[in-house]
Structure formats: C-alpha cells, structure tokens
Design a protein around this motif. Structure first.
Motif, PDB file in Angstrom:
ATOM      1  N   GLU A  21      -8.532  -5.700  -0.062  1.00  0.00           N
ATOM      2  CA  GLU A  21      -8.222  -4.456   0.146  1.00  0.00           C
ATOM      3  C   GLU A  21      -8.827  -3.757   1.316  1.00  0.00           C
ATOM      4  O   GLU A  21      -9.967  -4.077   1.586  1.00  0.00           O
ATOM      5  N   THR A  67      -5.139   0.797   2.309  1.00  0.00           N
ATOM      6  CA  THR A  67      -5.166   1.907   1.988  1.00  0.00           C
ATOM      7  C   THR A  67      -5.661   3.011   3.238  1.00  0.00           C
ATOM      8  O   THR A  67      -6.070   2.463   4.080  1.00  0.00           O
ATOM      9  N   ALA A  68      -5.837   4.517   2.808  1.00  0.00           N
ATOM     10  CA  ALA A  68      -6.407   5.300   3.644  1.00  0.00           C
ATOM     11  C   ALA A  68      -6.560   6.691   2.866  1.00  0.00           C
ATOM     12  O   ALA A  68      -5.837   6.742   1.902  1.00  0.00           O
ATOM     13  N   SER A  69      -7.493   7.390   3.247  1.00  0.00           N
ATOM     14  CA  SER A  69      -7.414   8.690   2.512  1.00  0.00           C
ATOM     15  C   SER A  69      -6.193   9.485   2.563  1.00  0.00           C
ATOM     16  O   SER A  69      -5.421   9.504   3.377  1.00  0.00           O
ATOM     17  N   ALA A 108      -0.487   4.616   4.940  1.00  0.00           N
ATOM     18  CA  ALA A 108      -1.714   3.734   5.185  1.00  0.00           C
ATOM     19  C   ALA A 108      -1.611   2.889   6.293  1.00  0.00           C
ATOM     20  O   ALA A 108      -2.677   2.397   6.733  1.00  0.00           O
ATOM     21  N   ARG A 165      -3.647   9.998   5.841  1.00  0.00           N
ATOM     22  CA  ARG A 165      -2.126   9.480   5.722  1.00  0.00           C
ATOM     23  C   ARG A 165      -1.342  10.525   6.083  1.00  0.00           C
ATOM     24  O   ARG A 165      -0.263  10.251   6.792  1.00  0.00           O
ATOM     25  N   ASP A 192      -9.334  -0.405   3.785  1.00  0.00           N
ATOM     26  CA  ASP A 192      -9.213   1.074   4.327  1.00  0.00           C
ATOM     27  C   ASP A 192      -8.980   1.288   5.649  1.00  0.00           C
ATOM     28  O   ASP A 192     -10.023   0.975   6.389  1.00  0.00           O
ATOM     29  N   THR A 193      -7.821   2.026   6.111  1.00  0.00           N
ATOM     30  CA  THR A 193      -7.593   2.077   7.474  1.00  0.00           C
ATOM     31  C   THR A 193      -8.045   3.187   8.009  1.00  0.00           C
ATOM     32  O   THR A 193      -8.005   3.586   9.211  1.00  0.00           O
ATOM     33  N   SER A 194      -8.778   4.085   7.182  1.00  0.00           N
ATOM     34  CA  SER A 194      -9.296   5.601   7.757  1.00  0.00           C
ATOM     35  C   SER A 194     -10.313   5.330   8.911  1.00  0.00           C
ATOM     36  O   SER A 194     -11.081   4.440   8.757  1.00  0.00           O
ATOM     37  N   GLY A 198       0.907  -1.041   0.007  1.00  0.00           N
ATOM     38  CA  GLY A 198       0.004   0.098   0.002  1.00  0.00           C
ATOM     39  C   GLY A 198       0.887   1.376   0.114  1.00  0.00           C
ATOM     40  O   GLY A 198       2.082   1.215  -0.038  1.00  0.00           O
TER      41      GLY A 198
END
Ligand code: DC
Length: 204
Positions: free
Chosen positions: A180, A132-134, A11, A138, A182-184, A7
């Motif tokens: 995938e 991922t994250a926004s 992230a 990040r 997303d860690t946001s 990633g």
C-alpha cells in the motif's frame, strides 16, 4: 511479469501506472477505460452492458472501439464516469471484461491498473500495488484536471468510492499481499521510482 496497480479514483493510478509501464518497458492496461468504453456504448445504444463488452475492441491503451465505433474521445466525460461506476456493479459485465483482461495479461509484461486487478483479475501477479491518497487530495487533483470546483468533485468522488467499495461483486479493496502506497504529498516520479524498485525486487 505483471504489476497490478489498484486503488480509488484520484489516487494517481493512471499517471503512475502509465509512467511505470514506460520506465519498465512493459505494456499498459487501463481496465477503467474498458468499463468507460462500455459505458459510452450503453449510454448511446442501451442493451445489456455485457453484450456491449463483447463488442469492445482495445486497439491499444489509448484507443477503444465498441461495435466498430471509436468511443475514445467520450470515455472521460462526467456522464461516462457515472455510467461506468453504475454498470461496474453488474456481475455479467465484470465476467465478460475479466475474460478479456486475463487473455490480454496472459502474454508478455504488463502494468495493469484498475480496482480488482490484484484481487480478482491477476491474483498471481508478481507485484501488487494499492495506491491511496487522502479524499481531499484526490478531489483536488481531479478538480485541477477537469477545471472544476474541488467541493463538487469531492461530493461526486465520495459517491463513487461508496459505489465501488460497497458493491457485492469485486468491491474495491487491497489484495492481502499488496504493497500500500499513500501518494498524498508525493510526486508521480517519487511513486514511480518506488514501484520500479519494488518490481526489480519482485523479479529476483
Ligand atoms: O479508474 P476509472 O475511474 O477510469 O474507472 C471507471 C469506473 O470503472 C470506476 O467507477 C470503477 C470501475 N472499475 C472497476 O469496477 N474495475 C476495474 N478494474 C476498473 C474500473
């Protein structure tokens, strides 16, 4: 068993990969640190990055030597980040590090993090995760770590993201069969717990 965690910068790969390895009792491979260690050496000595890569010694996930010199303390500096992103586009360097990474992953259980682990280094891995994250989140995380301005980090990060995803050789992308995440807005513990469950499922 090999678990790959790829990633973009920020992230949460390093924190998540390290904690996942600990929870699973697996060894941890930080391939970004290998690029960074070579970067420190090329900044100090010049010469082809692939040549410096052959002089790289991964003592363990926390210690890196190049030409016998311990470069660990220097691999997280902004200069090392910039140089690592630059030299990571060099196919000869990628080939040299690929060989080293595959040799390490050939034996035992690993959590390996990077940009191309699921796509190029270990495409046969039992579990591939793409974190991922926004972009804003990040940058905010990195800025907190570095104690700097999020706007400056965001500008820098955008540049590195472009360099990493647009390069011709092994650009940053998720493997087709990667999960995938997303860690946001999620904690490290939540993400780690999910990956540990996925690893349990992948093993069966
Ligand atoms: O994850 P990191 O920020 O420590 O990585 C440093 C640089 O190395 C980054 O610009 C991307 C590059 N890299 C790469 O091209 N392939 C990898 N497997 C790991 C890192």
């Amino acid at each position: 068993m090999v678990v790959t965690i790829d990633g973009p910068a920020g992230a949460g790969k390093s924190s998540v990969a390290r904690a996942t390895a600990e929870r699973l009792g697996f060894a941890y491979l930080d391939t970004g640190a290998m690029y960074r260690a070579v970067a420190v050496a090329t900044l100090a000595r010049g010469g082809p990055p692939a040549e410096r890569a052959r002089a790289l010694e991964v003592v363990d996930a926390r210690r890196y030597l190049v030409d016998g010199r311990d470069v660990t303390a220097e691999i997280r500096t902004p200069a090392a980040s910039e140089e690592a992103s630059r030299i990571a586009a060099d196919p000869a360097l990628r080939a040299a590090l690929l060989e080293r990474q595959r040799a390490l992953l050939a034996e035992g259980d690993w959590v390996a993090e990077g940009r191309d682990i699921g796509t190029v280094v270990a495409p046969e891995a039992e579990l591939k995760v793409y974190l991922t994250a926004s972009a804003e989140e990040r940058a905010a995380r990195r800025a907190r770590e570095l104690g700097t301005d999020p706007q400056v980090v965001l500008a820098d990060q955008t540049l590195r993201d472009q360099q990493d995803s647009r390069r011709e050789h092994s650009p940053l992308r998720a493997a087709d069969d990667a999960v995938e995440l997303d860690t946001s807005g999620r904690t490290i513990d939540e993400v780690v717990a999910e990956i540990v469950t996925l690893a349990g499922d992948a093993r069966r």
